[in-house]
Design an enzyme around this catalytic site. Structure first.
Site, PDB file in Angstrom:
ATOM      1  N   HIS A 276     -11.167  -8.715  36.391  1.00 51.42           N
ATOM      2  CA  HIS A 276     -11.676  -8.052  35.194  1.00 51.42           C
ATOM      3  C   HIS A 276     -12.640  -8.974  34.455  1.00 51.42           C
ATOM      4  O   HIS A 276     -12.343 -10.154  34.257  1.00 51.42           O
ATOM      5  CB  HIS A 276     -10.517  -7.681  34.259  1.00 51.42           C
ATOM      6  N   SER A 277     -13.813  -8.452  34.090  1.00 49.84           N
ATOM      7  CA  SER A 277     -14.793  -9.159  33.269  1.00 49.84           C
ATOM      8  C   SER A 277     -15.217 -10.465  33.958  1.00 49.84           C
ATOM      9  O   SER A 277     -15.775 -10.420  35.057  1.00 49.84           O
ATOM     10  CB  SER A 277     -14.218  -9.395  31.873  1.00 49.84           C
ATOM     11  N   ALA A 278     -14.940 -11.624  33.365  1.00 51.12           N
ATOM     12  CA  ALA A 278     -15.260 -12.887  34.035  1.00 51.12           C
ATOM     13  C   ALA A 278     -14.498 -13.024  35.349  1.00 51.12           C
ATOM     14  O   ALA A 278     -14.974 -13.651  36.299  1.00 51.12           O
ATOM     15  CB  ALA A 278     -14.940 -14.071  33.124  1.00 51.12           C
TER      16      ALA A 278
END
Length: 267
Positions: free
Chosen positions: A123-125
């Site tokens: 998720h995300s980074a």
């Protein structure tokens, strides 16, 4: 213990090891072909509040529903955060990536996780990290069966172009050399055919309600992967969902995608 059957805070390097070089590991199946689900958290490469616990909802659901499934949620060293100056966090690229790779190889050597028998989710980074890792995993013949990026960051220069206010966390994670930002960006690295040899499935999820990222990161990355030679018949699946940025890891879209991929993996 976070739940029955989990081995909490297993160090995947050392000794010695940094306190964040740990993973929670669920082992229900000791066979060599056991399926695995791996989660890599986000947090802008630096937020100590966002940890491997962000993967618990997803992993608990899938482990309980699939008694033969193993799983792991990975922590990694973080970059400095201005609001947490007292923390021992000074990671700089490629430290975060090195830790994720070390964790995956630890699962291979210690718990018998096999190539093409695991699903990588991030998720995300964390999405950036799993797609930074895939070319390296492919090079050592240890690719995942599938990779799922949720609300991902894939193009560091493009991110700062769109959101100049994010410069601080990108500098903290990748330094001032903007050429290195390109090297660290899955979208830009991919232009040199870094993903051409990866035959696994790729799914990208993004929310129309995401208040931190637009669709540009996801669509740009999809277009790059789908342009890779050899992937013409294995197009990237893009799924639109709803919910705020930090709600996506616990949302139905990611859960449903993982269910579908596990059904294929365990068939």
């Amino acid at each position: 213990m976070t739940s029955a059957g989990v081995q909490s805070d297993e160090p995947y390097v050392g000794p010695p090891h940094h306190p964040l070089q740990t993973a929670d590991v669920w082992v229900q199946n000791t066979s060599a072909d056991a399926p695995w689900l791996i989660y890599v958290h986000g947090g802008g490469f630096r937020d100590p509040v966002v940890t491997k616990s962000n993967g618990y909802t997803l992993i608990h659901q899938k482990v309980l529903a699939n008694p033969s499934l193993n799983a792991a949620s990975i922590n990694y060293r973080l970059s400095p955060h201005p609001a947490y100056a007292g923390e021992d966090n000074n990671a700089l690229y490629p430290d975060h990536l090195d830790d994720v790779l070390a964790a995956l190889l630890y699962l291979k050597t210690t718990h018998g996780m096999s190539a093409k028998r695991f699903i990588l989710t991030g998720h995300s980074a964390g999405a950036a990290l799993i797609f930074q890792a895939i070319p390296k995993l492919t090079d050592i013949s240890f690719p995942p069966f599938a990779a799922v990026g949720a609300s991902g960051i894939y193009d560091m220069p493009g991110l700062i172009e769109e959101y100049p206010e994010y410069l601080d966390f990108i500098l903290g994670a990748f330094g001032e050399d903007r050429e290195l930002w390109k090297v660290a960006s899955p979208t830009l690295v991919g232009r040199s055919a870094a993903y051409a040899d990866y035959a696994g499935k790729v799914v990208l999820i993004h929310s129309d309600d995401d208040e931190l990222l637009s669709w540009k990161q996801t669509i740009g990355f999809k277009n790059m992967i789908d342009a890779q030679p050899g992937r013409e018949g294995n197009k990237t699946l893009v799924i639109a969902t709803n919910g705020k940025h930090e709600e996506v890891p616990e949302g139905k879209a990611l859960s449903d995608v993982v269910d579908s991929l596990l059904a294929d993996l365990m068939h």
